[in-house]
Design a protein around this motif. Structure first.
Motif, PDB file in Angstrom:
ATOM      1  N   MET A 194       0.841  -1.199   0.000  1.00  0.00           N
ATOM      2  CA  MET A 194       0.000   0.000   0.000  1.00  0.00           C
ATOM      3  C   MET A 194       0.867   1.238   0.000  1.00  0.00           C
ATOM      4  O   MET A 194       2.075   1.166   0.292  1.00  0.00           O
ATOM      5  N   PRO A 195       0.289   2.396  -0.291  1.00  0.00           N
ATOM      6  CA  PRO A 195       1.070   3.647  -0.267  1.00  0.00           C
ATOM      7  C   PRO A 195       1.563   3.977   1.140  1.00  0.00           C
ATOM      8  O   PRO A 195       1.047   3.462   2.138  1.00  0.00           O
ATOM      9  N   LEU A 196       2.550   4.870   1.203  1.00  0.00           N
ATOM     10  CA  LEU A 196       3.117   5.242   2.493  1.00  0.00           C
ATOM     11  C   LEU A 196       2.087   5.909   3.398  1.00  0.00           C
ATOM     12  O   LEU A 196       2.140   5.756   4.618  1.00  0.00           O
ATOM     13  N   VAL A 197       1.166   6.661   2.812  1.00  0.00           N
ATOM     14  CA  VAL A 197       0.129   7.313   3.626  1.00  0.00           C
ATOM     15  C   VAL A 197      -0.697   6.276   4.367  1.00  0.00           C
ATOM     16  O   VAL A 197      -0.945   6.388   5.585  1.00  0.00           O
ATOM     17  N   ALA A 198      -1.120   5.240   3.657  1.00  0.00           N
ATOM     18  CA  ALA A 198      -1.924   4.195   4.279  1.00  0.00           C
ATOM     19  C   ALA A 198      -1.108   3.385   5.281  1.00  0.00           C
ATOM     20  O   ALA A 198      -1.598   3.012   6.352  1.00  0.00           O
ATOM     21  N   ALA A 199       0.169   3.117   4.956  1.00  0.00           N
ATOM     22  CA  ALA A 199       1.026   2.372   5.879  1.00  0.00           C
ATOM     23  C   ALA A 199       1.244   3.145   7.166  1.00  0.00           C
ATOM     24  O   ALA A 199       1.212   2.580   8.266  1.00  0.00           O
TER      25      ALA A 199
END
Length: 236
Positions: free
Chosen positions: A141-146
């Motif tokens: 997943m993207p860094l924002v979601a992580a």
């Protein structure tokens, strides 16, 4: 949890983003500074609030900081990201200081040694598990979601301190005379002939663990350089 991120996940993500090795070493060194500056943070947990409350503040602050700096990981916002990680680390150390204060106040001397040992187990195990969790997340997943998932996991654990039956703290001023008293105690300890060598050993990097923090940039540089050399050898 933050130890696993700073010393495992962060160097990997920065190297993957193309950040030079020397810049990665600088970032990790700055991220390690909160452990060195702990003496400035620890007095907070002895004033006004319960230590369990300071513990929760540290954990929730860690979660908020992660949500902010996770999307910035990379070469584009390196200075801002490093600043936020450093600030988040200063808040995170409230957790360690509060845990130490709770052990002294709530446990007997025999149980304190057991609790201290389990604390180290938690730091080692939690660091490894959190690093594995974040690496698994960023691969999917993207860094924002992580970063959001990391923050949620931290917040969920942050509710546990509320189960500690800690009595209300005694009334105390904020910092009026407190830092001066701490300085006098340290000076008296340094001047004591009976405790001089023991104090020196206690404050040495071998005892405090700061040696690991100091050597971390060199370890990161060697790891990333080895990976680059391996890739170059495979492509040649």
């Amino acid at each position: 949890m933050i130890y696993g991120f700073n010393f495992t996940v962060l160097p990997f993500l920065l190297a993957r983003s193309g950040v030079p090795v020397d810049r990665i070493a600088s970032v990790i060194a700055i991220a390690s500074l909160p452990g060195v500056l702990a003496v400035l943070i620890a007095p907070f947990v002895d004033i006004k609030l319960r230590r369990r409350t300071w513990l929760v503040i540290g954990m929730f602050g860690t979660a908020i900081a992660a949500c902010i700096y996770f999307p910035l990981i990379g070469a584009s916002h390196l200075i801002l990201m490093t600043t936020l990680i450093f600030g988040g680390g200063m808040v995170t150390f409230l957790v360690m200081a509060a845990c130490g204060g709770l052990m002294v106040r709530m446990l007997t001397s025999t149980d304190q040694s057991k609790a201290a040992a389990w604390t180290q187990v938690g730091i080692l195990g939690g660091g490894a598990l959190s690093a594995a969790m974040v690496l698994w997340l960023v691969a999917r997943m993207p860094l924002v979601a992580a970063g959001f998932c990391f923050a949620v996991a931290t917040v969920l654990v942050g509710y546990i301190p509320f189960t500690i039956p800690e009595p209300a703290p005694e009334a105390s001023p904020w910092f009026r005379g407190r830092l001066l008293a701490i300085g006098k105690e340290i000076w008296a300890l340094a001047r004591s002939r009976k405790r001089r060598w023991g104090s020196l050993l206690l404050l040495s990097p071998c005892s405090t663990g700061d040696q690991r923090e100091v050597m971390q940039p060199a370890t990161v540089s060697a790891t990333v350089l080895a990976e680059q050399l391996l890739r170059r050898g495979l492509t040649d």
